[in-house]
Design an enzyme around this catalytic site. Structure first.
Site, PDB file in Angstrom:
ATOM      1  N   LYS A  71     -19.037  -7.264   2.374  1.00  9.52           N
ATOM      2  CA  LYS A  71     -18.240  -7.943   1.325  1.00  9.52           C
ATOM      3  C   LYS A  71     -18.476  -9.454   1.393  1.00  9.52           C
ATOM      4  O   LYS A  71     -18.615 -10.115   0.363  1.00  9.52           O
ATOM      5  CB  LYS A  71     -16.752  -7.603   1.474  1.00  9.52           C
ATOM      6  CG  LYS A  71     -16.422  -6.161   1.129  1.00  9.52           C
ATOM      7  CD  LYS A  71     -16.742  -5.826  -0.331  1.00  9.52           C
ATOM      8  CE  LYS A  71     -16.618  -4.363  -0.651  1.00  9.52           C
ATOM      9  NZ  LYS A  71     -17.174  -3.985  -1.960  1.00  9.52           N
ATOM     10  N   TYR A 131      -9.175  -7.536  -2.845  1.00  7.65           N
ATOM     11  CA  TYR A 131      -8.059  -6.589  -2.872  1.00  7.65           C
ATOM     12  C   TYR A 131      -7.334  -6.582  -1.542  1.00  7.65           C
ATOM     13  O   TYR A 131      -7.962  -6.606  -0.483  1.00  7.65           O
ATOM     14  CB  TYR A 131      -8.544  -5.149  -3.089  1.00  7.65           C
ATOM     15  CG  TYR A 131      -9.490  -4.924  -4.237  1.00  7.65           C
ATOM     16  CD1 TYR A 131      -9.479  -5.740  -5.364  1.00  7.65           C
ATOM     17  CD2 TYR A 131     -10.388  -3.863  -4.193  1.00  7.65           C
ATOM     18  CE1 TYR A 131     -10.354  -5.493  -6.410  1.00  7.65           C
ATOM     19  CE2 TYR A 131     -11.262  -3.613  -5.232  1.00  7.65           C
ATOM     20  CZ  TYR A 131     -11.246  -4.445  -6.335  1.00  7.65           C
ATOM     21  OH  TYR A 131     -12.112  -4.198  -7.366  1.00  7.65           O
ATOM     22  N   ASN A 179      -4.090  -3.943  -0.182  1.00  3.83           N
ATOM     23  CA  ASN A 179      -4.135  -2.491   0.088  1.00  3.83           C
ATOM     24  C   ASN A 179      -3.744  -1.680  -1.146  1.00  3.83           C
ATOM     25  O   ASN A 179      -2.551  -1.484  -1.406  1.00  3.83           O
ATOM     26  CB  ASN A 179      -3.201  -2.154   1.253  1.00  3.83           C
ATOM     27  CG  ASN A 179      -3.739  -2.669   2.577  1.00  3.83           C
ATOM     28  OD1 ASN A 179      -3.962  -3.867   2.743  1.00  3.83           O
ATOM     29  ND2 ASN A 179      -3.984  -1.778   3.502  1.00  3.83           N
ATOM     30  N   LEU A 185      -3.557   4.679   5.355  1.00  6.05           N
ATOM     31  CA  LEU A 185      -2.173   5.096   5.599  1.00  6.05           C
ATOM     32  C   LEU A 185      -1.629   6.052   4.532  1.00  6.05           C
ATOM     33  O   LEU A 185      -1.145   7.145   4.864  1.00  6.05           O
ATOM     34  CB  LEU A 185      -1.279   3.847   5.689  1.00  6.05           C
ATOM     35  CG  LEU A 185       0.210   4.135   5.855  1.00  6.05           C
ATOM     36  CD1 LEU A 185       0.488   4.869   7.152  1.00  6.05           C
ATOM     37  CD2 LEU A 185       1.020   2.831   5.797  1.00  6.05           C
ATOM     38  N   SER A 195     -21.402   9.958  -4.918  1.00  7.12           N
ATOM     39  CA  SER A 195     -21.575  10.105  -3.463  1.00  7.12           C
ATOM     40  C   SER A 195     -20.231  10.094  -2.752  1.00  7.12           C
ATOM     41  O   SER A 195     -20.115  10.588  -1.638  1.00  7.12           O
ATOM     42  CB  SER A 195     -22.484   9.007  -2.913  1.00  7.12           C
ATOM     43  OG  SER A 195     -21.946   7.737  -3.223  1.00  7.12           O
ATOM     44  N   ASN A 206      -8.403   8.117   6.426  1.00  5.98           N
ATOM     45  CA  ASN A 206      -8.183   7.075   7.428  1.00  5.98           C
ATOM     46  C   ASN A 206      -7.107   6.091   7.006  1.00  5.98           C
ATOM     47  O   ASN A 206      -6.483   5.458   7.835  1.00  5.98           O
ATOM     48  CB  ASN A 206      -9.486   6.302   7.681  1.00  5.98           C
ATOM     49  CG  ASN A 206     -10.523   7.205   8.317  1.00  5.98           C
ATOM     50  OD1 ASN A 206     -10.232   7.881   9.297  1.00  5.98           O
ATOM     51  ND2 ASN A 206     -11.712   7.257   7.736  1.00  5.98           N
ATOM     52  N   TYR A 234     -12.060   5.664  -6.895  1.00  5.70           N
ATOM     53  CA  TYR A 234     -10.594   5.517  -6.946  1.00  5.70           C
ATOM     54  C   TYR A 234     -10.179   4.338  -7.835  1.00  5.70           C
ATOM     55  O   TYR A 234      -9.526   4.525  -8.867  1.00  5.70           O
ATOM     56  CB  TYR A 234     -10.084   5.353  -5.507  1.00  5.70           C
ATOM     57  CG  TYR A 234      -8.618   5.045  -5.361  1.00  5.70           C
ATOM     58  CD1 TYR A 234      -7.648   5.698  -6.131  1.00  5.70           C
ATOM     59  CD2 TYR A 234      -8.186   4.102  -4.428  1.00  5.70           C
ATOM     60  CE1 TYR A 234      -6.299   5.409  -5.967  1.00  5.70           C
ATOM     61  CE2 TYR A 234      -6.844   3.825  -4.249  1.00  5.70           C
ATOM     62  CZ  TYR A 234      -5.907   4.465  -5.026  1.00  5.70           C
ATOM     63  OH  TYR A 234      -4.575   4.179  -4.860  1.00  5.70           O
ATOM     64  N   ILE A 235     -10.575   3.147  -7.481  1.00  2.82           N
ATOM     65  CA  ILE A 235     -10.145   1.985  -8.271  1.00  2.82           C
ATOM     66  C   ILE A 235     -10.922   1.933  -9.585  1.00  2.82           C
ATOM     67  O   ILE A 235     -10.385   1.601 -10.638  1.00  2.82           O
ATOM     68  CB  ILE A 235     -10.318   0.684  -7.463  1.00  2.82           C
ATOM     69  CG1 ILE A 235      -9.527   0.813  -6.147  1.00  2.82           C
ATOM     70  CG2 ILE A 235      -9.826  -0.517  -8.253  1.00  2.82           C
ATOM     71  CD1 ILE A 235      -9.812  -0.274  -5.141  1.00  2.82           C
ATOM     72  N   SER A 263     -12.674  -7.783  -0.957  1.00  3.27           N
ATOM     73  CA  SER A 263     -11.576  -7.299  -0.116  1.00  3.27           C
ATOM     74  C   SER A 263     -10.992  -8.436   0.697  1.00  3.27           C
ATOM     75  O   SER A 263     -11.701  -9.390   1.064  1.00  3.27           O
ATOM     76  CB  SER A 263     -12.144  -6.240   0.827  1.00  3.27           C
ATOM     77  OG  SER A 263     -11.245  -5.990   1.876  1.00  3.27           O
ATOM     78  N   PHE A 275       0.250   3.747  14.097  1.00  3.95           N
ATOM     79  CA  PHE A 275      -0.646   3.124  15.080  1.00  3.95           C
ATOM     80  C   PHE A 275      -0.020   1.857  15.673  1.00  3.95           C
ATOM     81  O   PHE A 275      -0.283   0.755  15.200  1.00  3.95           O
ATOM     82  CB  PHE A 275      -1.997   2.805  14.450  1.00  3.95           C
ATOM     83  CG  PHE A 275      -2.794   4.020  14.032  1.00  3.95           C
ATOM     84  CD1 PHE A 275      -2.780   5.185  14.797  1.00  3.95           C
ATOM     85  CD2 PHE A 275      -3.570   3.996  12.876  1.00  3.95           C
ATOM     86  CE1 PHE A 275      -3.532   6.302  14.414  1.00  3.95           C
ATOM     87  CE2 PHE A 275      -4.322   5.108  12.488  1.00  3.95           C
ATOM     88  CZ  PHE A 275      -4.297   6.267  13.256  1.00  3.95           C
ATOM     89  N   TYR A 322     -18.803  -3.103   7.295  1.00  2.00           N
ATOM     90  CA  TYR A 322     -18.269  -3.024   5.926  1.00  2.00           C
ATOM     91  C   TYR A 322     -17.775  -4.395   5.471  1.00  2.00           C
ATOM     92  O   TYR A 322     -18.130  -4.883   4.401  1.00  2.00           O
ATOM     93  CB  TYR A 322     -17.121  -1.993   5.852  1.00  2.00           C
ATOM     94  CG  TYR A 322     -16.248  -2.205   4.651  1.00  2.00           C
ATOM     95  CD1 TYR A 322     -16.682  -1.831   3.383  1.00  2.00           C
ATOM     96  CD2 TYR A 322     -14.996  -2.828   4.764  1.00  2.00           C
ATOM     97  CE1 TYR A 322     -15.890  -2.069   2.265  1.00  2.00           C
ATOM     98  CE2 TYR A 322     -14.206  -3.064   3.664  1.00  2.00           C
ATOM     99  CZ  TYR A 322     -14.651  -2.685   2.412  1.00  2.00           C
ATOM    100  OH  TYR A 322     -13.872  -2.938   1.318  1.00  2.00           O
TER     101      TYR A 322
HETATM  102  N1  UDP Z   1      -1.892   3.277   9.805  1.00  2.00           N
HETATM  103  C1  UDP Z   1      -1.120   4.106  10.613  1.00  2.00           C
HETATM  104  N2  UDP Z   1      -1.457   5.431  10.679  1.00  2.00           N
HETATM  105  C2  UDP Z   1      -2.503   5.967   9.964  1.00  2.00           C
HETATM  106  C3  UDP Z   1      -3.269   5.108   9.143  1.00  2.00           C
HETATM  107  C4  UDP Z   1      -2.936   3.768   9.093  1.00  2.00           C
HETATM  108  O1  UDP Z   1      -0.181   3.662  11.271  1.00  2.00           O
HETATM  109  O2  UDP Z   1      -2.761   7.171  10.087  1.00  2.00           O
HETATM  110  C5  UDP Z   1      -1.540   1.850   9.720  1.00  2.00           C
HETATM  111  C6  UDP Z   1      -2.653   0.928  10.167  1.00  2.00           C
HETATM  112  O3  UDP Z   1      -2.578   0.708  11.560  1.00  2.00           O
HETATM  113  C7  UDP Z   1      -2.341  -0.327   9.348  1.00  2.00           C
HETATM  114  C8  UDP Z   1      -1.718   0.207   8.070  1.00  2.00           C
HETATM  115  O4  UDP Z   1      -1.304   1.544   8.372  1.00  2.00           O
HETATM  116  O5  UDP Z   1      -1.362  -1.088   9.998  1.00  2.00           O
HETATM  117  C9  UDP Z   1      -2.694   0.238   6.904  1.00  2.00           C
HETATM  118  O6  UDP Z   1      -3.872   0.888   7.322  1.00  2.00           O
HETATM  119  P1  UDP Z   1      -5.038   1.230   6.305  1.00  2.00           P
HETATM  120  O7  UDP Z   1      -6.146   1.883   7.103  1.00  2.00           O
HETATM  121  O8  UDP Z   1      -4.480   2.005   5.161  1.00  2.00           O
HETATM  122  O9  UDP Z   1      -5.486  -0.187   5.746  1.00  2.00           O
HETATM  123  P2  UDP Z   1      -6.092  -1.481   6.493  1.00  2.00           P
HETATM  124  O10 UDP Z   1      -5.887  -1.344   7.963  1.00  2.00           O
HETATM  125  O11 UDP Z   1      -7.509  -1.495   6.097  1.00  2.00           O
HETATM  126  O12 UDP Z   1      -5.322  -2.622   5.946  1.00  2.00           O
END
Ligand code: UDP
Length: 341
Positions: A159, A183, A185, A206, A36, A204, A13-14, A130, A224, A155
């Site tokens: 890093k 990085y 998000n 957002l 992969s 997974n 992606y990046i 990250s 969430f 993970y």
């Molecule tokens: N999030 C959400 N629903 C989803 C996926 C993510 O509410 O289906 C929220 C998650 O709780 C977080 C934000 O979106 O607050 C970013 O999540 P992501 O997994 O994209 O990145 P990270 O948590 O690694 O910063």
């Protein structure tokens, strides 16, 4: 002759967006990827944008022999001016289920890259790191001086360890200079919609989930948790357009070329935080497409709020973000629409 840069994970992606920015800046990228976690269609997307397919070595960077032989072949064609090392597994959840897969791949690949840099006198390394290295920060925005906290996942630990390995290697007297790019998000896609994020299976993160839910390919998005101590109760993150992020790698290479010795970490974020509900709203505004969603339970391990103090990268790398959150969400949606067709 253009400067040649090896881009491990260049079909990801990046990585793929960075390949585009490298070519635009006059570099010649050589992609190292084992596909992969990507597909060969990325190469057609790159060709559509660039007018040619970049050079590719199909190798697994965690295989020492494969990687060193690939570097021998690339070096036989001329000087290697830099390496950008993206190739790594990145699914936080999976890393808790299969920690050895993450330790073996992410750490071994980094060690092999450093060995290859030594063999072929490569003096510039950009490492894909990250903001996860900060864990739950004590203060936000978080700057590069913030302590590296106990990792929240295998993970995240890879890093931290890889940053440390690179730092130790540079400090050992190696002529290598390194930029460790942390990085926040990354979201969005190339504005042409020829390349973008291709999550394999259930997304997974957002924004990939949101665009698939908006396209009615998935159940409504679950937000969430709405009981966090934030203005609207949902978590806050620093969402950065992948093109801005890609461009920062070019700036980092340029910065490295001007340094005598260096091993520096840089935050790559916009410096602004947005909540999950704000992202949904911004998406609807940017695209006119509603996002079916409901409020659910907190996701275990989520940090309440994190966003970048990004002035170090702005000043030292002479880099700024050009795209807004709305731009990024519109580009993510346009990319998603190409996947539906
Ligand atoms: N999030 C959400 N629903 C989803 C996926 C993510 O509410 O289906 C929220 C998650 O709780 C977080 C934000 O979106 O607050 C970013 O999540 P992501 O997994 O994209 O990145 P990270 O948590 O690694 O910063």
């Amino acid at each position: 002759m253009n400067k040649r840069v090896v881009v491990t994970g260049g079909a990801g992606y990046i990585g793929s967006h960075t390949v585009v920015e490298l070519v635009k800046a006059g570099y010649t990228p050589v992609i190292l990827d084992d596909f992969s976690n990507s597909t060969k269609e990325v190469l057609s997307g790159l060709k559509a944008i660039l007018g040619f397919e970049p050079a590719l070595e199909e190798v697994d960077c965690s295989s020492r022999t494969e990687l060193l032989q690939a570097f021998d072949r690339i070096a036989a064609e001329g000087t290697i001016d830099g390496i950008i090392h993206f190739a790594a597994f990145k699914a936080v959840g999976e890393s808790t289920q299969r920690p050895l897969k993450y330790y073996a791949n992410n750490i071994a690949s980094t060690v092999h890259i450093l060995e290859a840099s030594e063999t072929h006198n490569v003096s510039n390394l950009v490492f894909s790191s990250s903001c996860t290295v900060y864990g739950q920060p004590d203060t936000i925005p978080v700057d590069e001086e913030a302590p590296v906290k106990g990792a929240e996942s295998p993970y995240g630990y890879t890093k931290q360890v890889c940053e440390r390995i690179i730092t130790d290697f540079v400090a050992s007297g190696s002529p290598l200079k390194a930029a460790l790019l942390r990085y926040f998000n990354p979201i969005g896609a190339h504005p042409s919609s020829h390349i973008g994020e291709l999550p394999l299976g259930h997304p997974n993160n957002l924004v990939p989930y949101l665009t698939q839910a908006a396209a009615k390919l998935r159940d409504p998005l679950t937000v969430f948790g709405s009981d966090y101590p934030t203005p609207d109760g949902t978590c806050i993150r620093d969402y950065i357009h992948v093109m801005d992020l890609a461009n920062a790698h070019v700036s980092a290479l340029h910065w490295l070329s001007e340094q005598e010795n260096a091993c520096e970490a840089f935050n790559l974020g916009t410096g602004h935080g947005n909540s999950v509900l704000e992202v949904i709203q911004a998406f609807e505004q940017a695209t006119g497409v509603p996002v079916p969603h409901n409020i659910g339970a907190r996701r275990p391990g989520d940090i309440t709020a994190i966003f970048a103090e990004a002035s170090k990268a702005r000043h030292e790398l002479s880099w700024t973000c050009k795209y807004s959150l709305e731009d990024a969400l519109r580009d993510a949606w346009n990319w998603q629409c190409t996947l539906i067709d």
